[in-house]
Motif scaffolding. Structure first.
Motif, PDB file in Angstrom:
ATOM      1  N   VAL A  11     -39.617  -6.032  -1.265  1.00 31.01           N
ATOM      2  CA  VAL A  11     -40.489  -4.855  -1.159  1.00 31.01           C
ATOM      3  C   VAL A  11     -40.510  -4.137  -2.499  1.00 31.01           C
ATOM      4  N   GLN A  12     -41.709  -3.741  -2.899  1.00 33.28           N
ATOM      5  CA  GLN A  12     -41.876  -2.974  -4.132  1.00 33.28           C
ATOM      6  C   GLN A  12     -42.809  -1.808  -3.886  1.00 33.28           C
ATOM      7  N   LEU A  13     -42.531  -0.706  -4.579  1.00 34.87           N
ATOM      8  CA  LEU A  13     -43.434   0.425  -4.600  1.00 34.87           C
ATOM      9  C   LEU A  13     -43.961   0.558  -6.024  1.00 34.87           C
ATOM     10  N   GLN A  14     -45.269   0.544  -6.151  1.00 30.11           N
ATOM     11  CA  GLN A  14     -45.905   0.604  -7.462  1.00 30.11           C
ATOM     12  C   GLN A  14     -46.723   1.877  -7.570  1.00 30.11           C
ATOM     13  N   ALA A  15     -46.282   2.771  -8.459  1.00 33.41           N
ATOM     14  CA  ALA A  15     -46.976   4.045  -8.653  1.00 33.41           C
ATOM     15  C   ALA A  15     -47.927   3.948  -9.838  1.00 33.41           C
ATOM     16  N   SER A  16     -49.010   4.692  -9.761  1.00 33.08           N
ATOM     17  CA  SER A  16     -49.980   4.743 -10.847  1.00 33.08           C
ATOM     18  C   SER A  16     -50.707   6.074 -10.819  1.00 33.08           C
ATOM     19  N   GLY A  17     -51.445   6.351 -11.899  1.00 32.67           N
ATOM     20  CA  GLY A  17     -52.291   7.535 -11.931  1.00 32.67           C
ATOM     21  C   GLY A  17     -51.791   8.665 -12.804  1.00 32.67           C
ATOM     22  N   GLY A  18     -50.608   8.521 -13.376  1.00 26.60           N
ATOM     23  CA  GLY A  18     -50.107   9.567 -14.254  1.00 26.60           C
ATOM     24  C   GLY A  18     -50.902   9.637 -15.544  1.00 26.60           C
ATOM     25  N   SER A  53     -56.692  18.188 -13.250  1.00 30.55           N
ATOM     26  CA  SER A  53     -56.309  17.481 -12.031  1.00 30.55           C
ATOM     27  C   SER A  53     -55.922  16.045 -12.335  1.00 30.55           C
ATOM     28  N   LEU A  54     -55.066  15.512 -11.502  1.00 28.80           N
ATOM     29  CA  LEU A  54     -54.699  14.104 -11.520  1.00 28.80           C
ATOM     30  C   LEU A  54     -54.472  13.658 -10.083  1.00 28.80           C
ATOM     31  N   LYS A  55     -54.673  12.359  -9.850  1.00 24.50           N
ATOM     32  CA  LYS A  55     -54.376  11.803  -8.531  1.00 24.50           C
ATOM     33  C   LYS A  55     -53.441  10.617  -8.715  1.00 24.50           C
ATOM     34  N   LEU A  56     -52.287  10.705  -8.091  1.00 24.96           N
ATOM     35  CA  LEU A  56     -51.317   9.632  -8.114  1.00 24.96           C
ATOM     36  C   LEU A  56     -51.480   8.753  -6.885  1.00 24.96           C
ATOM     37  N   SER A  57     -51.212   7.463  -7.081  1.00 26.58           N
ATOM     38  CA  SER A  57     -51.233   6.513  -5.979  1.00 26.58           C
ATOM     39  C   SER A  57     -49.945   5.701  -6.002  1.00 26.58           C
ATOM     40  N   CYS A  58     -49.527   5.264  -4.835  1.00 27.40           N
ATOM     41  CA  CYS A  58     -48.339   4.421  -4.740  1.00 27.40           C
ATOM     42  C   CYS A  58     -48.547   3.422  -3.605  1.00 27.40           C
ATOM     43  N   VAL A  59     -48.473   2.158  -3.959  1.00 26.77           N
ATOM     44  CA  VAL A  59     -48.683   1.098  -2.981  1.00 26.77           C
ATOM     45  C   VAL A  59     -47.365   0.394  -2.701  1.00 26.77           C
ATOM     46  N   ALA A  60     -47.056   0.244  -1.431  1.00 26.95           N
ATOM     47  CA  ALA A  60     -45.887  -0.525  -1.009  1.00 26.95           C
ATOM     48  C   ALA A  60     -46.332  -1.943  -0.701  1.00 26.95           C
ATOM     49  N   SER A  61     -45.643  -2.914  -1.281  1.00 35.68           N
ATOM     50  CA  SER A  61     -46.028  -4.308  -1.074  1.00 35.68           C
ATOM     51  C   SER A  61     -44.805  -5.130  -0.684  1.00 35.68           C
ATOM     52  N   ASP A  91     -39.686   5.374   3.385  1.00 36.78           N
ATOM     53  CA  ASP A  91     -38.664   4.972   4.356  1.00 36.78           C
ATOM     54  C   ASP A  91     -39.279   3.864   5.197  1.00 36.78           C
ATOM     55  N   LEU A  92     -38.877   2.634   4.943  1.00 39.38           N
ATOM     56  CA  LEU A  92     -39.588   1.539   5.589  1.00 39.38           C
ATOM     57  C   LEU A  92     -38.656   0.441   6.059  1.00 39.38           C
ATOM     58  N   ARG A 148     -34.627   1.687   5.493  1.00 34.58           N
ATOM     59  CA  ARG A 148     -34.003   2.252   4.302  1.00 34.58           C
ATOM     60  C   ARG A 148     -35.076   2.796   3.382  1.00 34.58           C
ATOM     61  N   GLU A 149     -34.643   3.575   2.387  1.00 33.36           N
ATOM     62  CA  GLU A 149     -35.568   4.172   1.433  1.00 33.36           C
ATOM     63  C   GLU A 149     -35.764   3.252   0.230  1.00 33.36           C
ATOM     64  N   TYR A 150     -36.993   3.201  -0.216  1.00 34.82           N
ATOM     65  CA  TYR A 150     -37.346   2.470  -1.428  1.00 34.82           C
ATOM     66  C   TYR A 150     -37.998   3.439  -2.399  1.00 34.82           C
ATOM     67  N   TRP A 151     -37.826   3.143  -3.698  1.00 30.69           N
ATOM     68  CA  TRP A 151     -38.363   4.009  -4.737  1.00 30.69           C
ATOM     69  C   TRP A 151     -39.319   3.245  -5.649  1.00 30.69           C
ATOM     70  N   GLY A 152     -40.346   3.918  -6.095  1.00 29.47           N
ATOM     71  CA  GLY A 152     -41.215   3.377  -7.117  1.00 29.47           C
ATOM     72  C   GLY A 152     -40.618   3.592  -8.494  1.00 29.47           C
ATOM     73  N   GLN A 153     -41.297   3.087  -9.506  1.00 30.51           N
ATOM     74  CA  GLN A 153     -40.744   3.077 -10.856  1.00 30.51           C
ATOM     75  C   GLN A 153     -40.969   4.388 -11.608  1.00 30.51           C
ATOM     76  N   GLY A 154     -41.800   5.256 -11.096  1.00 28.75           N
ATOM     77  CA  GLY A 154     -42.063   6.521 -11.772  1.00 28.75           C
ATOM     78  C   GLY A 154     -43.292   6.459 -12.649  1.00 28.75           C
ATOM     79  N   THR A 155     -44.026   7.557 -12.662  1.00 26.78           N
ATOM     80  CA  THR A 155     -45.192   7.673 -13.533  1.00 26.78           C
ATOM     81  C   THR A 155     -45.162   9.053 -14.189  1.00 26.78           C
ATOM     82  N   GLN A 156     -45.425   9.089 -15.490  1.00 27.98           N
ATOM     83  CA  GLN A 156     -45.301  10.329 -16.255  1.00 27.98           C
ATOM     84  C   GLN A 156     -46.539  11.199 -16.095  1.00 27.98           C
TER      85      GLN A 156
END
Length: 119
Positions: free
Chosen positions: A1-8, A16-24, A97-98, A106-114
């Motif tokens: 499982v991976q969480l991929q964040a984007s939009g920073g 304004s900004l819109k962040l997205s995060c996809v769990a795969s 939490d998936l 359990r909880e999973y974390w994405g890599q972070g976006t600035q």
């Protein structure tokens, strides 16, 4: 499982900004999804979370400016950030939490976006 964040990115105050995060991966279910942020020298803090049923919670500092949403069919969580302030500058992390095949919840974390907001 991976969480991929984007939009920073970098914006001026008031923008304004819109962040997205996809769990795969092999995902059998997702309970809560959330966004956290961490500014240099600070602890990671909860920005907003959303339950599987759509109940939302926000940090006081972002109420009225940020909106969290999710698309359960796409295993995706969003964070719409309006009226951004310099103090919103941080690395933003998504969290979920998936349940994955053969594992427990359990909880999973994405890599972070600035996100950088200039005055």
């Amino acid at each position: 499982v991976q969480l991929q964040a984007s939009g920073g990115g970098s914006v001026q105050a008031g923008g304004s900004l819109k962040l997205s995060c996809v769990a795969s991966g092999v995902i059998l279910g997702i309970r809560s999804m959330a966004w956290y942020r961490q500014a240099p020298g600070n602890q990671r803090e909860l920005v907003a979370d959303i339950s599987s049923g759509g109940s939302r919670n926000y940090a006081d500092s972002v109420k009225g400016r940020f909106t969290i949403s999710r698309d359960n069919a796409k295993n995706t969580v969003y964070l719409q950030m309006n009226s951004l302030k310099p103090e919103d500058t941080a690395v933003y992390y998504c969290n979920a939490d998936l349940l994955s095949f053969g594992r427990t919840w359990r909880e999973y974390w994405g890599q972070g976006t600035q996100v950088t907001v200039s005055s």
